[in-house]
Design a protein around this motif. Sequence first.
Motif, mmCIF file in Angstrom:
data_model
loop_
_atom_site.group_PDB
_atom_site.id
_atom_site.type_symbol
_atom_site.label_atom_id
_atom_site.label_comp_id
_atom_site.label_asym_id
_atom_site.label_seq_id
_atom_site.Cartn_x
_atom_site.Cartn_y
_atom_site.Cartn_z
ATOM 1 N N VAL A 1 -109.843 -65.622 95.967
ATOM 2 C CA VAL A 1 -108.607 -66.213 96.481
ATOM 3 C C VAL A 1 -107.871 -65.213 97.358
ATOM 4 C CG1 VAL A 1 -106.339 -67.110 95.848
ATOM 5 C CG2 VAL A 1 -108.357 -67.872 94.593
ATOM 6 N N TRP A 2 -107.777 -63.963 96.908
ATOM 7 C CA TRP A 2 -107.133 -62.925 97.715
ATOM 8 C C TRP A 2 -107.919 -62.672 99.000
ATOM 9 C CZ3 TRP A 2 -102.358 -62.311 97.203
ATOM 10 C CH2 TRP A 2 -101.725 -62.241 95.957
ATOM 11 N N LEU A 3 -109.246 -62.693 98.915
ATOM 12 C CA LEU A 3 -110.064 -62.520 100.117
ATOM 13 C C LEU A 3 -109.786 -63.622 101.134
ATOM 14 C CD1 LEU A 3 -113.527 -61.425 98.672
ATOM 15 C CD2 LEU A 3 -112.154 -60.140 100.329
ATOM 16 N N GLY A 4 -109.600 -64.837 100.643
ATOM 17 C CA GLY A 4 -109.292 -65.939 101.542
ATOM 18 C C GLY A 4 -108.011 -65.685 102.317
ATOM 19 N N LEU A 5 -107.001 -65.147 101.630
ATOM 20 C CA LEU A 5 -105.743 -64.834 102.294
ATOM 21 C C LEU A 5 -105.929 -63.694 103.289
ATOM 22 C CD1 LEU A 5 -102.679 -65.141 102.612
ATOM 23 C CD2 LEU A 5 -102.407 -63.518 100.716
ATOM 24 N N ILE A 6 -106.668 -62.653 102.897
ATOM 25 C CA ILE A 6 -106.908 -61.516 103.779
ATOM 26 C C ILE A 6 -107.613 -61.956 105.054
ATOM 27 C CG2 ILE A 6 -108.274 -59.398 104.014
ATOM 28 C CD1 ILE A 6 -107.610 -58.827 101.050
ATOM 29 N N VAL A 7 -108.638 -62.772 104.911
ATOM 30 C CA VAL A 7 -109.379 -63.253 106.075
ATOM 31 C C VAL A 7 -108.474 -64.065 106.999
ATOM 32 C CG1 VAL A 7 -111.186 -64.858 106.812
ATOM 33 C CG2 VAL A 7 -111.663 -63.189 105.016
ATOM 34 N N GLN A 8 -107.647 -64.917 106.418
ATOM 35 C CA GLN A 8 -106.739 -65.724 107.232
ATOM 36 C C GLN A 8 -105.782 -64.835 108.018
ATOM 37 O OE1 GLN A 8 -104.640 -69.425 105.780
ATOM 38 N NE2 GLN A 8 -102.841 -68.101 105.926
ATOM 39 N N GLU A 9 -105.218 -63.815 107.363
ATOM 40 C CA GLU A 9 -104.269 -62.930 108.036
ATOM 41 C C GLU A 9 -104.955 -62.080 109.098
ATOM 42 O OE1 GLU A 9 -100.995 -63.113 107.595
ATOM 43 O OE2 GLU A 9 -101.308 -64.694 106.120
ATOM 44 N N LEU A 10 -106.162 -61.611 108.819
ATOM 45 C CA LEU A 10 -106.891 -60.817 109.809
ATOM 46 C C LEU A 10 -107.245 -61.656 111.029
ATOM 47 C CD1 LEU A 10 -109.313 -58.661 107.609
ATOM 48 C CD2 LEU A 10 -107.348 -57.847 108.921
ATOM 49 N N LYS A 11 -107.681 -62.888 110.807
ATOM 50 C CA LYS A 11 -108.012 -63.761 111.941
ATOM 51 C C LYS A 11 -106.787 -64.008 112.808
ATOM 52 C CE LYS A 11 -111.976 -66.353 110.113
ATOM 53 N NZ LYS A 11 -112.452 -67.700 109.690
ATOM 54 N N ALA A 12 -105.640 -64.221 112.180
ATOM 55 C CA ALA A 12 -104.410 -64.448 112.942
ATOM 56 C C ALA A 12 -104.018 -63.200 113.716
ATOM 57 C CB ALA A 12 -103.286 -64.870 111.994
ATOM 58 N N ALA A 13 -104.145 -62.026 113.091
ATOM 59 C CA ALA A 13 -103.820 -60.771 113.763
ATOM 60 C C ALA A 13 -104.759 -60.528 114.940
ATOM 61 C CB ALA A 13 -103.893 -59.609 112.773
ATOM 62 N N VAL A 14 -106.044 -60.817 114.742
ATOM 63 C CA VAL A 14 -107.041 -60.648 115.805
ATOM 64 C C VAL A 14 -106.709 -61.550 116.996
ATOM 65 C CG1 VAL A 14 -109.426 -61.241 116.384
ATOM 66 C CG2 VAL A 14 -108.956 -59.776 114.417
ATOM 67 N N ALA A 15 -106.344 -62.794 116.727
ATOM 68 C CA ALA A 15 -106.023 -63.727 117.806
ATOM 69 C C ALA A 15 -104.823 -63.242 118.619
ATOM 70 C CB ALA A 15 -105.753 -65.116 117.236
#
Length: 284
Positions: A62-76
């Motif tokens: 669950v925490w990984l899901g949040l991390i991935v979402q935040e990283l993708k947004a930061a990358v964009a």
Amino acid sequence: MSQAEGGRPDAPDSASRAYTDFTRSLSYGEYLKIDTLLSAHQPLTQAHDEHLFISVHHVSEVWLGLIVQELKAAVALLASGVTDTPLKMLSRVVRAQEQMTNAWEVLKTMTPADYLQFRDSFGQASGFQSAQYRMMEFLLGNRNPALLRPFEHRPDLHGPLHAALHAPSIYDLTLRLLPGHGLPLPPEVLERDLSQPYTRHPAVLAAWLSVYRDPQRYWDLYELAEKLIDVEDNFRRWRFNHLTTVERTIGFKSGSGGTSGAGYLRRALETVLFPELWEVRTNL
């Protein structure tokens, strides 16, 4: 009703005033799909600690899901040249990483004898096969095309991971910002093979030295660099806690997924995601 239960029934802060009719609106459990969440918790044995083992890994995913979402947004955002908003997202990543690291402390309450009661039940299943963990690594720049193989049977997982492997990592995008600040980088840095791990380059170190020697002039780059250091610092802590948890539970036995176990994890500790950001401190 006692004072401890919320005071008088007609008091503004009384528990009896809480909303209780959910025939036409979402309840807490329905909104969060708690039944679905808990139904995924299905131990394969009667071993007491298998419940702990599954719980810790579910929470980590669950925490990984949040991390991935935040990283993708930061990358964009970084890809569009925005540097301030990603700082908030990376700060959230750091806090989520802390929670993942703390989860190992709970798992460490499981002794070797406890683990052996159910370890054989899940066969070759391993955290090595976590698609979300692999996505996090690809976004951070830790890349190896061979790491896609465990997902070849799942096109829905393999496709996004393959795309991430060949897209700029968060460090690649950060480096692409440097020329716009008068800090040129050579083509072998800016046009490298993105599917391969990043390797340090003296021109990148020279650019970061300029940033760190004049942080007021390059404040946005300086702040972003320090936030990336926070992320990698916590990434290393998670890996170290993973290693020590494995060593105290199974010693140097092979991992269930086919790796050498603790030996593989120890070598993984040598990975450096943002080498020049660490090296710059020695050269200041």
